[in-house]
Design a protein around this motif. Structure first.
Motif, PDB file in Angstrom:
ATOM      1  N   ALA A   1       0.843  -1.199   0.000  1.00 20.84           N
ATOM      2  CA  ALA A   1       0.000   0.000   0.000  1.00 20.84           C
ATOM      3  C   ALA A   1       0.875   1.244   0.000  1.00 20.84           C
ATOM      4  CB  ALA A   1      -0.923  -0.011   1.206  1.00 20.84           C
ATOM      5  N   GLY A   2       0.477   2.216  -0.831  1.00 19.22           N
ATOM      6  CA  GLY A   2       1.258   3.436  -0.979  1.00 19.22           C
ATOM      7  C   GLY A   2       2.255   3.385  -2.118  1.00 19.22           C
ATOM      8  N   GLY A   3       2.461   2.195  -2.665  1.00 17.76           N
ATOM      9  CA  GLY A   3       3.411   2.034  -3.745  1.00 17.76           C
ATOM     10  C   GLY A   3       2.826   2.379  -5.101  1.00 17.76           C
ATOM     11  N   SER A   4       3.634   2.118  -6.141  1.00 16.57           N
ATOM     12  CA  SER A   4       3.252   2.462  -7.509  1.00 16.57           C
ATOM     13  C   SER A   4       3.504   1.298  -8.460  1.00 16.57           C
ATOM     14  CB  SER A   4       4.058   3.668  -7.999  1.00 16.57           C
ATOM     15  OG  SER A   4       3.814   4.815  -7.224  1.00 16.57           O
ATOM     16  N   LEU A   5       2.729   1.270  -9.515  1.00 15.34           N
ATOM     17  CA  LEU A   5       2.924   0.348 -10.624  1.00 15.34           C
ATOM     18  C   LEU A   5       2.559   1.077 -11.912  1.00 15.34           C
ATOM     19  CD1 LEU A   5       1.321  -3.060  -9.480  1.00 15.34           C
ATOM     20  CD2 LEU A   5       3.749  -2.647  -9.936  1.00 15.34           C
ATOM     21  N   ARG A   6       3.171   0.647 -13.022  1.00 13.58           N
ATOM     22  CA  ARG A   6       2.770   1.156 -14.322  1.00 13.58           C
ATOM     23  C   ARG A   6       2.373  -0.004 -15.215  1.00 13.58           C
ATOM     24  NH1 ARG A   6       5.722   4.633 -19.133  1.00 13.58           N
ATOM     25  NH2 ARG A   6       6.773   2.633 -19.522  1.00 13.58           N
ATOM     26  N   LEU A   7       1.149   0.001 -15.653  1.00 13.10           N
ATOM     27  CA  LEU A   7       0.655  -1.010 -16.582  1.00 13.10           C
ATOM     28  C   LEU A   7       0.838  -0.518 -18.008  1.00 13.10           C
ATOM     29  CD1 LEU A   7      -2.716  -2.048 -14.879  1.00 13.10           C
ATOM     30  CD2 LEU A   7      -0.393  -2.874 -14.422  1.00 13.10           C
ATOM     31  N   SER A   8       1.124  -1.462 -18.889  1.00 17.84           N
ATOM     32  CA  SER A   8       1.241  -1.164 -20.311  1.00 17.84           C
ATOM     33  C   SER A   8       0.273  -2.048 -21.087  1.00 17.84           C
ATOM     34  CB  SER A   8       2.667  -1.419 -20.812  1.00 17.84           C
ATOM     35  OG  SER A   8       3.607  -0.599 -20.149  1.00 17.84           O
ATOM     36  N   CYS A   9      -0.184  -1.546 -22.208  1.00 15.69           N
ATOM     37  CA  CYS A   9      -1.058  -2.314 -23.090  1.00 15.69           C
ATOM     38  C   CYS A   9      -0.592  -2.073 -24.515  1.00 15.69           C
ATOM     39  CB  CYS A   9      -2.505  -1.894 -22.913  1.00 15.69           C
ATOM     40  SG  CYS A   9      -3.648  -2.630 -24.114  1.00 15.69           S
ATOM     41  N   ALA A  10      -0.053  -3.119 -25.129  1.00 15.70           N
ATOM     42  CA  ALA A  10       0.424  -3.031 -26.502  1.00 15.70           C
ATOM     43  C   ALA A  10      -0.675  -3.496 -27.448  1.00 15.70           C
ATOM     44  CB  ALA A  10       1.662  -3.893 -26.673  1.00 15.70           C
TER      45      ALA A  10
ATOM     46  N   ASP B   1       1.075   6.393 -26.245  1.00 21.78           N
ATOM     47  CA  ASP B   1       2.119   6.726 -27.202  1.00 21.78           C
ATOM     48  C   ASP B   1       1.711   6.117 -28.530  1.00 21.78           C
ATOM     49  OD1 ASP B   1       4.371   6.988 -28.782  1.00 21.78           O
ATOM     50  OD2 ASP B   1       5.761   6.595 -27.140  1.00 21.78           O
ATOM     51  N   ASN B   2       1.157   6.923 -29.409  1.00 21.60           N
ATOM     52  CA  ASN B   2       0.646   6.391 -30.673  1.00 21.60           C
ATOM     53  C   ASN B   2       1.759   5.898 -31.595  1.00 21.60           C
ATOM     54  OD1 ASN B   2      -1.982   6.791 -29.864  1.00 21.60           O
ATOM     55  ND2 ASN B   2      -2.261   8.691 -31.022  1.00 21.60           N
ATOM     56  N   SER B   3       2.972   6.378 -31.388  1.00 19.04           N
ATOM     57  CA  SER B   3       4.096   5.894 -32.204  1.00 19.04           C
ATOM     58  C   SER B   3       4.507   4.484 -31.818  1.00 19.04           C
ATOM     59  CB  SER B   3       5.293   6.827 -32.071  1.00 19.04           C
ATOM     60  OG  SER B   3       5.841   6.755 -30.768  1.00 19.04           O
ATOM     61  N   LYS B   4       4.109   4.062 -30.597  1.00 16.75           N
ATOM     62  CA  LYS B   4       4.443   2.729 -30.109  1.00 16.75           C
ATOM     63  C   LYS B   4       3.210   1.840 -29.973  1.00 16.75           C
ATOM     64  CE  LYS B   4       8.501   4.251 -27.493  1.00 16.75           C
ATOM     65  NZ  LYS B   4       9.162   4.306 -26.162  1.00 16.75           N
ATOM     66  N   ASN B   5       2.048   2.339 -30.394  1.00 15.30           N
ATOM     67  CA  ASN B   5       0.801   1.560 -30.268  1.00 15.30           C
ATOM     68  C   ASN B   5       0.597   1.060 -28.838  1.00 15.30           C
ATOM     69  OD1 ASN B   5       0.454   1.901 -33.022  1.00 15.30           O
ATOM     70  ND2 ASN B   5      -0.034  -0.236 -33.424  1.00 15.30           N
ATOM     71  N   THR B   6       0.845   1.919 -27.870  1.00 14.85           N
ATOM     72  CA  THR B   6       0.788   1.497 -26.473  1.00 14.85           C
ATOM     73  C   THR B   6       0.043   2.528 -25.623  1.00 14.85           C
ATOM     74  OG1 THR B   6       2.898   0.322 -26.698  1.00 14.85           O
ATOM     75  CG2 THR B   6       2.166   0.814 -24.468  1.00 14.85           C
ATOM     76  N   VAL B   7      -0.758   2.018 -24.706  1.00 18.72           N
ATOM     77  CA  VAL B   7      -1.423   2.846 -23.711  1.00 18.72           C
ATOM     78  C   VAL B   7      -0.922   2.416 -22.334  1.00 18.72           C
ATOM     79  CG1 VAL B   7      -3.445   1.332 -23.562  1.00 18.72           C
ATOM     80  CG2 VAL B   7      -3.642   3.733 -22.896  1.00 18.72           C
ATOM     81  N   TYR B   8      -0.802   3.383 -21.437  1.00 17.37           N
ATOM     82  CA  TYR B   8      -0.243   3.135 -20.109  1.00 17.37           C
ATOM     83  C   TYR B   8      -1.238   3.536 -19.021  1.00 17.37           C
ATOM     84  CZ  TYR B   8       4.016   3.303 -22.946  1.00 17.37           C
ATOM     85  OH  TYR B   8       4.972   3.086 -23.907  1.00 17.37           O
ATOM     86  N   LEU B   9      -1.069   2.917 -17.864  1.00 18.10           N
ATOM     87  CA  LEU B   9      -1.804   3.328 -16.684  1.00 18.10           C
ATOM     88  C   LEU B   9      -0.806   3.424 -15.537  1.00 18.10           C
ATOM     89  CD1 LEU B   9      -4.650   4.019 -15.567  1.00 18.10           C
ATOM     90  CD2 LEU B   9      -4.741   1.655 -14.723  1.00 18.10           C
ATOM     91  N   GLN B  10      -0.449   4.636 -15.166  1.00 19.93           N
ATOM     92  CA  GLN B  10       0.420   4.871 -14.025  1.00 19.93           C
ATOM     93  C   GLN B  10      -0.429   4.910 -12.773  1.00 19.93           C
ATOM     94  OE1 GLN B  10       3.840   5.184 -13.809  1.00 19.93           O
ATOM     95  NE2 GLN B  10       3.535   5.250 -11.595  1.00 19.93           N
ATOM     96  N   MET B  11      -0.127   4.032 -11.829  1.00 17.73           N
ATOM     97  CA  MET B  11      -0.921   3.908 -10.609  1.00 17.73           C
ATOM     98  C   MET B  11      -0.042   4.248  -9.412  1.00 17.73           C
ATOM     99  SD  MET B  11      -3.054   0.430 -11.490  1.00 17.73           S
ATOM    100  CE  MET B  11      -1.615  -0.615 -11.336  1.00 17.73           C
ATOM    101  N   ASP B  12      -0.374   5.318  -8.737  1.00 18.23           N
ATOM    102  CA  ASP B  12       0.355   5.779  -7.559  1.00 18.23           C
ATOM    103  C   ASP B  12      -0.529   5.720  -6.329  1.00 18.23           C
ATOM    104  OD1 ASP B  12       1.681   8.312  -9.720  1.00 18.23           O
ATOM    105  OD2 ASP B  12       2.676   6.452  -9.105  1.00 18.23           O
ATOM    106  N   SER B  13       0.096   5.787  -5.167  1.00 19.68           N
ATOM    107  CA  SER B  13      -0.640   5.756  -3.894  1.00 19.68           C
ATOM    108  C   SER B  13      -1.639   4.610  -3.868  1.00 19.68           C
ATOM    109  CB  SER B  13      -1.365   7.088  -3.666  1.00 19.68           C
ATOM    110  OG  SER B  13      -0.461   8.169  -3.675  1.00 19.68           O
ATOM    111  N   LEU B  14      -1.174   3.448  -4.247  1.00 18.44           N
ATOM    112  CA  LEU B  14      -2.064   2.292  -4.351  1.00 18.44           C
ATOM    113  C   LEU B  14      -2.619   1.893  -2.992  1.00 18.44           C
ATOM    114  CD1 LEU B  14      -0.089   0.330  -7.039  1.00 18.44           C
ATOM    115  CD2 LEU B  14      -2.518   0.904  -7.184  1.00 18.44           C
ATOM    116  N   LYS B  15      -3.857   1.398  -3.041  1.00 17.13           N
ATOM    117  CA  LYS B  15      -4.572   0.965  -1.844  1.00 17.13           C
ATOM    118  C   LYS B  15      -4.956  -0.505  -1.994  1.00 17.13           C
ATOM    119  CE  LYS B  15      -6.767   5.538  -1.549  1.00 17.13           C
ATOM    120  NZ  LYS B  15      -8.060   6.256  -1.505  1.00 17.13           N
ATOM    121  N   PRO B  16      -5.167  -1.205  -0.877  1.00 19.13           N
ATOM    122  CA  PRO B  16      -5.594  -2.616  -0.985  1.00 19.13           C
ATOM    123  C   PRO B  16      -6.858  -2.784  -1.827  1.00 19.13           C
ATOM    124  CG  PRO B  16      -4.874  -2.150   1.234  1.00 19.13           C
ATOM    125  CD  PRO B  16      -4.870  -0.839   0.509  1.00 19.13           C
ATOM    126  N   GLU B  17      -7.740  -1.804  -1.804  1.00 18.38           N
ATOM    127  CA  GLU B  17      -8.973  -1.916  -2.590  1.00 18.38           C
ATOM    128  C   GLU B  17      -8.741  -1.754  -4.095  1.00 18.38           C
ATOM    129  OE1 GLU B  17      -8.410   0.064   0.070  1.00 18.38           O
ATOM    130  OE2 GLU B  17      -9.425   2.003  -0.158  1.00 18.38           O
TER     131      GLU B  17
END
Length: 127
Positions: free
Chosen positions: A14-23, A73-89
């Motif tokens: 909890a409180g940490g971060s992750l970044r998801l990618s979707c190609a 990033d349309n040049s890389k055909n990728t969408v990202y989700l930066q997730m900060d201050s993560l919670k158990p929920e």
């Protein structure tokens, strides 16, 4: 339809971060509205965030507003989700979605407006 592959999930405190990618496959990515949804065990799949084809407009669920950021990033055909201050929920399987036909340019929460889905990536937030 567009083929979507998510990555970047994992276990975080909890409180940490992750970044998801979707190609995304295909040649129409820059015309596709993109979104992120999540599904916790025993619950429905819920909207998280959406981004317009150009990336100039975004929309967030109230539960993640101010903590999560969707970009593309349309040049890389990728969408990202930066997730900060993560919670158990926030623990859930996160899915990338696309309006592969390019009908929509305004970010939308409606699950029925997305016709292509990835396989999902697990995000687990420990307390």
């Amino acid at each position: 339809q567009v083929q979507l592959v998510e990555s970047g999930g994992g276990l975080v405190h909890a409180g940490g971060s992750l970044r998801l990618s979707c190609a995304a496959s295909g040649r129409t990515f820059s015309r596709n509205l993109m979104g992120w949804f999540r599904q916790a065990p025993g619950k429905e799949r819920d909207f998280v965030a959406s981004i317009s084809p150009s990336g100039g407009s975004t929309k967030y669920a109230a539960s993640v507003e101010g903590r999560f950021t969707i970009t593309r990033d349309n040049s890389k055909n990728t969408v990202y989700l930066q997730m900060d201050s993560l919670k158990p929920e926030d623990t859930a399987v996160y899915y990338c979605a696309a309006d592969s036909f390019g009908f929509r340019v305004i970010p939308t929460v409606l699950i029925g407006n997305y016709d292509s889905w990835g396989q999902g990536t697990q995000v687990t937030v420990s307390s």
